[in-house]
Enzyme design. Structure first.
Site, mmCIF file in Angstrom:
data_model
loop_
_atom_site.group_PDB
_atom_site.id
_atom_site.type_symbol
_atom_site.label_atom_id
_atom_site.label_comp_id
_atom_site.label_asym_id
_atom_site.label_seq_id
_atom_site.Cartn_x
_atom_site.Cartn_y
_atom_site.Cartn_z
ATOM 1 N N GLY C 53 0.832 -1.191 0.000
ATOM 2 C CA GLY C 53 0.000 0.000 0.000
ATOM 3 C C GLY C 53 0.869 1.244 0.000
ATOM 4 C CB CYS C 54 0.191 4.676 -1.171
ATOM 5 S SG CYS C 54 -1.474 4.864 -0.494
ATOM 6 C CE1 TYR C 55 -1.413 8.323 3.802
ATOM 7 C CE2 TYR C 55 -3.131 6.749 3.309
ATOM 8 C CZ TYR C 55 -2.718 8.051 3.441
ATOM 9 O OH TYR C 55 -3.593 9.090 3.231
#
Lengths: 252, 252, 252, 252
Positions: C53-55
């Protein structure tokens, strides 16, 4: 390739538009004006190229083929420009602070912007016709990107469907890697060309006033500055014009 | 006060511009067109007011005094509009998503926007002269605010200093609480009028092309919509026009 | 390389965080978690990679070396995330309309975001320590870019100058082409990595509360998604990890 | 009402946080700290009020009732602040230029911001408990508005539904005209309070880490500066606190 404005105008125009007497007019005569797609041959044979201003590039690319084909008239052309703030350079200025520009649209140098004679000269060089241009630029709350909206009268006899004008642009640029001519109802989008050397063009006709509306979008730091400088260098040295310019737009 | 477009045009214009036959043309004849500063008397005597579109308001306010004074000509007027996205309403649309609009400037309805005949009619009502207008709107990355840039030819004999044009605007609006005429070199700023019923106007002359450039800025949700509706209600009921409109701009 | 979330967590976490029973847990066991810099060897030997995921990407890159070196403790870690809107996908949503997001900062999924267990698992995989993470994401008015601000307690004995922490990050990433560790007083800037696979990291210490503040910035569409997927593909196939990822940031 | 920082801290804190020896500590003792809702009585009896900093206002409003009720603990509180650029003043600065800030989120003064001791002192004055606060502010691409995200541990025995915390905020502010406590799942929106003296608060609980997340939003130029100054003047002079503060938010 000179990326300043020192060789873009005729020598006699410098006092009025830039406020100084040009010190080396002989070099102006030697310089090729560097909108690559329009002046490729001259550029290839030159040792000095005047890289164009940001606004004149999409205006001349969009208008030259229509003027040359006699589809529009050179009188009373209106150019309304909208530019992101990076065109203003990095000098600190209250007008380019975030709190000033966010949510704002600001006309500037309304009565006389120095790109006016450059647009006229570029069009004259490309078509042999000397147009009269009224040009007003606006600062918009964006970092990169220029959109130009050009209003020109249809020549007598030009039909109002817009098809011949789109056809003229398509023929002019069908083999060009950096210029994309859009279809009816599409508007150029500066986000499509951000970070690239691309240029999007479109033309529509307002039938009731017999006016052609020619729209152009570039990245002012790409095709409007450094990108076009690289393209001109490639043309000068006989390299493929796309050399070093493979980046596609980054939708910002 | 009708805030839609149902009573803004002549009945015969509805099929072309709005796509339907007007069902109650008799009411159009009874309706006053509601740019308060220009049509105050008619509004005060009306029981139905057609609240104007957002773009026509600053265009008509800026141009009517110049046309009426014979300083500019009604032929071949170009109106280039820039609007924040709230003018598009709240319907979900890919073009109004943040990722689409941020960093973008997008022309729309280039060949025919329904505010074109409204601008022409407003100017005709105000001056008796029927102008020909080419109007292209653009969506800019802002929430509120409209800036209009109008290009009109100077009438023969009008001097090119801009002074007579500024004077005409000043005289027209010197007693108006909501209209502010700017000085030479100043450009209207939509942030100055955000959240208010204000309108900023300026005019410059491009001497070489004998073109007047008339700039206007409003909050499209204020003077361009709800604010003007309240002002019209005040005019209809004989109240002070500033009633309920005391908010000054919130620099956003 | 799976760019969805299907193989990022342990099978038993899917009902709680994604609302469904995982249908193929055997594949989760075969999948390597794809933060390339941290799990390169496992990725090279895998036929399935769960793209992160991006975070979690900047959080794990910034925190893993500090946890592994025992400089911070795994308890009560706070992660405050700020993301541009492209992380929300292209579905039409009132919250992602320009008029909603411009000028806004909006916390979302405050009590439970599905990246929370992914951050914990990534850190556990990288360090063997199981941290407890509180994670709150915020939508900010930008298109691209994520900035993560991580608050972790210094371990007893860690000096408060920040130097050992910066040193640990520098050593971890000195040979990495995509990770740049900033100096004291510098903050990661998502504009520096826009359109690229880069990641900027920095760490500061708040001495009075003995808290390490670890800052990270990536382009959520680059290192936070497609860029890292390409990097993982390169790692899987034994290619140079920079293959196809030569783009540098386009300052948007 | 002093709108600077001269009377906000204890005299002994000025050398460390503001870099000078306070020249008139006797006046600090006479000054009331001006978060009106929390210190109304003291303000009413004072001839000098220290108008608070922008960040401390929503933090203290959101946290004080929870601390006072013993629902959260004062140790290891994390405050993550996000501010629009008008909080930085109007001085020209490369970081506040549009081209720098647009698309950016930038942490600043990470290791020591002068609002840290002010937050601690405000909370101590309001509750008698001295908290330890780690505070990191971030500049976001907006003009007005502050959002604060506060992370505090639940006290032993506090249930994790969030209901008692929301209840404590509701009771504290149910008669306050400027403070609005939101419901579960709602996040404060700085656009709702732009141009006004309003403050939106919300609280959620992350059950697995037993952490309360307290969110606040104000206009940093309203409740965070001039608005609160007017409210304090009203309190000092026994006027209705809403006097001169009738403006509602202008959704910018």
């Amino acid at each position: 390739v000179d990326v300043g404005a020192d060789f873009r105008l005729a020598a006699e125009d410098y006092p009025e538009w830039y406020g100084f007497e040009h010190p080396a007019p002989v070099w102006i005569d030697k310089a090729a004006y560097g909108i690559t797609e329009l002046f490729r041959e001259r550029i290839a044979g030159s040792s000095l190229v005047a890289n164009p201003g940001c606004y004149p590039t999409p205006v001349a690319l969009g208008l030259a083929p229509l003027l040359a084909a006699g589809l529009v008239t050179p009188e009373r052309i209106v150019v309304d420009g909208k530019s992101g703030v990076s065109g203003a350079g990095s000098a600190l200025d209250p007008r380019t602070q975030f709190a000033s520009l966010d949510g704002n649209v600001q006309a500037y140098r309304v009565s006389a912007h120095q790109h006016t004679p450059e647009i006229e000269l570029a069009l004259e060089l490309a078509t042999g016709l000397r147009p009269t241009v009224t040009f007003v630029p606006h600062l918009v709350p964006a970092v990169r990107g220029i959109v130009t909206t050009v209003y020109a009268s249809l020549a007598p006899g030009t039909e109002t469907s817009g098809t011949p004008l789109r056809q003229a642009l398509r023929e002019a640029y069908e083999d060009e890697p950096f210029v994309r001519v859009l279809g009816e109802g599409e508007a150029p989008n500066p986000k499509h060309v951000a970070g690239s050397n691309g240029c999007e063009l479109a033309v529509e006709v307002v039938a009731r006033s017999r006016t052609a509306v020619v729209l152009g979008a570039i990245d002012n730091l790409g095709k409007g500055a450094a990108g076009q400088a690289v393209q001109n260098l490639n043309a000068m040295f006989g390299l493929p014009e796309t050399e070093g310019l493979s980046a596609i737009g980054v939708y910002p």
